[in-house]
Design a protein around this motif. Structure first.
Motif, PDB file in Angstrom:
ATOM      1  N   ALA A 142       0.837  -1.207   0.000  1.00 26.45           N
ATOM      2  CA  ALA A 142       0.000   0.000   0.000  1.00 26.45           C
ATOM      3  C   ALA A 142       0.867   1.251   0.000  1.00 26.45           C
ATOM      4  CB  ALA A 142      -0.936   0.002   1.210  1.00 26.45           C
ATOM      5  N   LEU A 143       1.898   1.279   0.835  1.00 28.74           N
ATOM      6  CA  LEU A 143       2.777   2.442   0.890  1.00 28.74           C
ATOM      7  C   LEU A 143       3.573   2.612  -0.398  1.00 28.74           C
ATOM      8  CD1 LEU A 143       4.050   2.152   4.571  1.00 28.74           C
ATOM      9  CD2 LEU A 143       2.478   3.860   3.650  1.00 28.74           C
ATOM     10  N   LYS A 144       3.967   1.510  -1.006  1.00 26.37           N
ATOM     11  CA  LYS A 144       4.725   1.561  -2.257  1.00 26.37           C
ATOM     12  C   LYS A 144       3.897   2.166  -3.387  1.00 26.37           C
ATOM     13  CE  LYS A 144       7.038  -1.371  -5.560  1.00 26.37           C
ATOM     14  NZ  LYS A 144       6.672  -2.523  -6.327  1.00 26.37           N
ATOM     15  N   ASN A 145       2.591   1.957  -3.367  1.00 27.53           N
ATOM     16  CA  ASN A 145       1.711   2.415  -4.439  1.00 27.53           C
ATOM     17  C   ASN A 145       1.156   3.819  -4.223  1.00 27.53           C
ATOM     18  OD1 ASN A 145       2.034   0.093  -5.975  1.00 27.53           O
ATOM     19  ND2 ASN A 145       0.400  -0.976  -4.896  1.00 27.53           N
ATOM     20  N   ASN A 146       1.568   4.495  -3.173  1.00 27.14           N
ATOM     21  CA  ASN A 146       1.125   5.867  -2.947  1.00 27.14           C
ATOM     22  C   ASN A 146       1.685   6.781  -4.023  1.00 27.14           C
ATOM     23  OD1 ASN A 146      -0.143   5.189  -0.562  1.00 27.14           O
ATOM     24  ND2 ASN A 146       1.596   5.746   0.698  1.00 27.14           N
ATOM     25  N   LEU A 147       1.011   7.900  -4.222  1.00 28.08           N
ATOM     26  CA  LEU A 147       1.551   8.935  -5.096  1.00 28.08           C
ATOM     27  C   LEU A 147       2.562   9.798  -4.354  1.00 28.08           C
ATOM     28  CD1 LEU A 147      -1.775  10.014  -6.799  1.00 28.08           C
ATOM     29  CD2 LEU A 147       0.039   8.608  -7.785  1.00 28.08           C
ATOM     30  N   TYR A 148       2.290  10.019  -3.066  1.00 26.55           N
ATOM     31  CA  TYR A 148       3.145  10.912  -2.283  1.00 26.55           C
ATOM     32  C   TYR A 148       2.867  10.653  -0.803  1.00 26.55           C
ATOM     33  CZ  TYR A 148       5.313  15.385  -0.930  1.00 26.55           C
ATOM     34  OH  TYR A 148       6.117  16.367  -0.390  1.00 26.55           O
ATOM     35  N   ASP A 149       3.907  10.683  -0.003  1.00 30.41           N
ATOM     36  CA  ASP A 149       3.787  10.470   1.441  1.00 30.41           C
ATOM     37  C   ASP A 149       4.406  11.632   2.194  1.00 30.41           C
ATOM     38  OD1 ASP A 149       2.874   7.703   1.169  1.00 30.41           O
ATOM     39  OD2 ASP A 149       4.941   7.256   0.613  1.00 30.41           O
ATOM     40  N   VAL A 150       3.852  11.931   3.350  1.00 34.50           N
ATOM     41  CA  VAL A 150       4.432  12.919   4.249  1.00 34.50           C
ATOM     42  C   VAL A 150       4.561  12.258   5.611  1.00 34.50           C
ATOM     43  CG1 VAL A 150       4.093  15.137   5.398  1.00 34.50           C
ATOM     44  CG2 VAL A 150       3.420  14.862   3.012  1.00 34.50           C
ATOM     45  N   VAL A 151       5.730  12.399   6.209  1.00 37.86           N
ATOM     46  CA  VAL A 151       5.978  11.847   7.538  1.00 37.86           C
ATOM     47  C   VAL A 151       6.470  12.983   8.427  1.00 37.86           C
ATOM     48  CG1 VAL A 151       7.344  10.208   8.893  1.00 37.86           C
ATOM     49  CG2 VAL A 151       6.551   9.568   6.611  1.00 37.86           C
ATOM     50  N   ALA A 152       5.892  13.100   9.611  1.00 34.16           N
ATOM     51  CA  ALA A 152       6.309  14.115  10.582  1.00 34.16           C
ATOM     52  C   ALA A 152       7.175  13.453  11.642  1.00 34.16           C
ATOM     53  CB  ALA A 152       5.088  14.760  11.229  1.00 34.16           C
ATOM     54  N   ARG A 159      -0.946  10.133   3.517  1.00 34.84           N
ATOM     55  CA  ARG A 159      -0.690   9.544   2.211  1.00 34.84           C
ATOM     56  C   ARG A 159      -1.581  10.203   1.179  1.00 34.84           C
ATOM     57  NH1 ARG A 159      -1.447   3.853   1.204  1.00 34.84           N
ATOM     58  NH2 ARG A 159      -3.528   4.015   2.048  1.00 34.84           N
ATOM     59  N   LEU A 160      -1.093  10.244  -0.051  1.00 32.66           N
ATOM     60  CA  LEU A 160      -1.854  10.752  -1.173  1.00 32.66           C
ATOM     61  C   LEU A 160      -1.960   9.624  -2.191  1.00 32.66           C
ATOM     62  CD1 LEU A 160      -3.194  13.319  -2.290  1.00 32.66           C
ATOM     63  CD2 LEU A 160      -0.995  13.914  -3.286  1.00 32.66           C
ATOM     64  N   VAL A 161      -3.187   9.249  -2.534  1.00 40.95           N
ATOM     65  CA  VAL A 161      -3.422   8.192  -3.510  1.00 40.95           C
ATOM     66  C   VAL A 161      -4.343   8.726  -4.596  1.00 40.95           C
ATOM     67  CG1 VAL A 161      -3.088   6.363  -1.788  1.00 40.95           C
ATOM     68  CG2 VAL A 161      -5.381   7.212  -2.236  1.00 40.95           C
ATOM     69  N   MET A 212      -6.592  13.571 -12.241  1.00 37.35           N
ATOM     70  CA  MET A 212      -7.865  14.227 -11.937  1.00 37.35           C
ATOM     71  C   MET A 212      -8.389  13.922 -10.542  1.00 37.35           C
ATOM     72  SD  MET A 212      -9.884  13.723 -15.561  1.00 37.35           S
ATOM     73  CE  MET A 212     -11.433  14.175 -14.814  1.00 37.35           C
ATOM     74  N   TYR A 213      -8.080  12.744 -10.031  1.00 33.59           N
ATOM     75  CA  TYR A 213      -8.666  12.303  -8.766  1.00 33.59           C
ATOM     76  C   TYR A 213      -7.575  11.974  -7.761  1.00 33.59           C
ATOM     77  CZ  TYR A 213     -12.765  12.065 -11.662  1.00 33.59           C
ATOM     78  OH  TYR A 213     -13.781  12.389 -12.512  1.00 33.59           O
ATOM     79  N   TRP A 214      -7.621  12.661  -6.661  1.00 32.46           N
ATOM     80  CA  TRP A 214      -6.647  12.519  -5.586  1.00 32.46           C
ATOM     81  C   TRP A 214      -7.413  12.255  -4.287  1.00 32.46           C
ATOM     82  CZ3 TRP A 214      -1.505  13.851  -7.087  1.00 32.46           C
ATOM     83  CH2 TRP A 214      -1.398  14.486  -8.319  1.00 32.46           C
ATOM     84  N   TYR A 215      -6.831  11.473  -3.404  1.00 29.15           N
ATOM     85  CA  TYR A 215      -7.466  11.165  -2.125  1.00 29.15           C
ATOM     86  C   TYR A 215      -6.431  11.240  -1.012  1.00 29.15           C
ATOM     87  CZ  TYR A 215     -11.239   9.569  -5.037  1.00 29.15           C
ATOM     88  OH  TYR A 215     -12.230   9.530  -5.982  1.00 29.15           O
ATOM     89  N   LEU A 216      -6.784  11.951   0.037  1.00 26.92           N
ATOM     90  CA  LEU A 216      -5.949  11.986   1.225  1.00 26.92           C
ATOM     91  C   LEU A 216      -6.325  10.777   2.070  1.00 26.92           C
ATOM     92  CD1 LEU A 216      -5.693  14.883   0.152  1.00 26.92           C
ATOM     93  CD2 LEU A 216      -5.669  15.655   2.513  1.00 26.92           C
ATOM     94  N   GLN A 217      -5.332  10.028   2.466  1.00 20.86           N
ATOM     95  CA  GLN A 217      -5.536   8.803   3.240  1.00 20.86           C
ATOM     96  C   GLN A 217      -4.688   8.836   4.501  1.00 20.86           C
ATOM     97  OE1 GLN A 217      -8.259   7.347   0.968  1.00 20.86           O
ATOM     98  NE2 GLN A 217      -7.463   5.873   2.378  1.00 20.86           N
ATOM     99  N   GLU A 218      -5.197   8.227   5.531  1.00 17.49           N
ATOM    100  CA  GLU A 218      -4.461   8.027   6.774  1.00 17.49           C
ATOM    101  C   GLU A 218      -3.712   9.267   7.250  1.00 17.49           C
ATOM    102  OE1 GLU A 218      -3.926   5.168   4.406  1.00 17.49           O
ATOM    103  OE2 GLU A 218      -5.702   4.379   5.405  1.00 17.49           O
ATOM    104  N   ILE A 219      -4.406  10.346   7.404  1.00 18.09           N
ATOM    105  CA  ILE A 219      -3.810  11.526   8.027  1.00 18.09           C
ATOM    106  C   ILE A 219      -3.893  11.271   9.535  1.00 18.09           C
ATOM    107  CG2 ILE A 219      -3.853  14.037   8.247  1.00 18.09           C
ATOM    108  CD1 ILE A 219      -3.595  12.983   5.315  1.00 18.09           C
ATOM    109  N   VAL A 220      -2.768  10.943  10.129  1.00 20.30           N
ATOM    110  CA  VAL A 220      -2.765  10.598  11.551  1.00 20.30           C
ATOM    111  C   VAL A 220      -1.631  11.317  12.272  1.00 20.30           C
ATOM    112  CG1 VAL A 220      -3.859   8.336  11.277  1.00 20.30           C
ATOM    113  CG2 VAL A 220      -1.396   8.510  11.139  1.00 20.30           C
ATOM    114  N   VAL A 221      -1.910  11.714  13.498  1.00 13.95           N
ATOM    115  CA  VAL A 221      -0.919  12.313  14.382  1.00 13.95           C
ATOM    116  C   VAL A 221      -1.116  11.656  15.746  1.00 13.95           C
ATOM    117  CG1 VAL A 221      -0.121  14.442  15.481  1.00 13.95           C
ATOM    118  CG2 VAL A 221      -0.934  14.503  13.115  1.00 13.95           C
TER     119      VAL A 221
END
Length: 104
Positions: free
Chosen positions: A5-15, A26-28, A33-42
């Motif tokens: 799942a992480l390998k197939n992301n478009l872009y990741d941000v880690v704090a 994660r951005l998938v 045209m279609y982007w989805y924010l996934q697992e925004i966690v703190v």
């Protein structure tokens, strides 16, 4: 499974705080045209310090930078219950939608 799942992301941000992961997002999507924010966690002990805001801003900046001029782009997410107000600050609006989960 999570590695794929992480390998197939478009872009990741880690704090990081002192080399410890305290948040991520994660951005998938199709990257056009279609982007989805996934697992925004703190981590709970770091919430309220602007980390989630920084993660979402970085993800949205990536979308803006990778959207071609003249293209229509849709950015979606599914907010955890009670977190809708957080995402409304970024211009997200509640919408009608449906989800199906498949478990094997």
């Amino acid at each position: 499974m999570s590695k794929k799942a992480l390998k197939n992301n478009l872009y990741d941000v880690v704090a990081l705080v002192n080399d410890e992961v305290v948040g991520m997002g994660r951005l998938v999507g199709d990257g056009v045209m279609y982007w989805y924010l996934q697992e925004i966690v703190v981590l709970p002990e770091y919430q309220g310090n602007g980390i989630g805001t920084a993660i979402v801003n970085k993800l949205l900046k990536y979308v803006e930078e990778h959207t071609a001029e003249g293209n229509f782009t849709s950015v979606g997410l599914t907010a955890a219950e009670g977190k809708e107000d957080f995402y409304e600050r970024f211009g997200f609006a509640k919408s009608r939608g449906m989800t199906k989960y498949i478990e094997k």
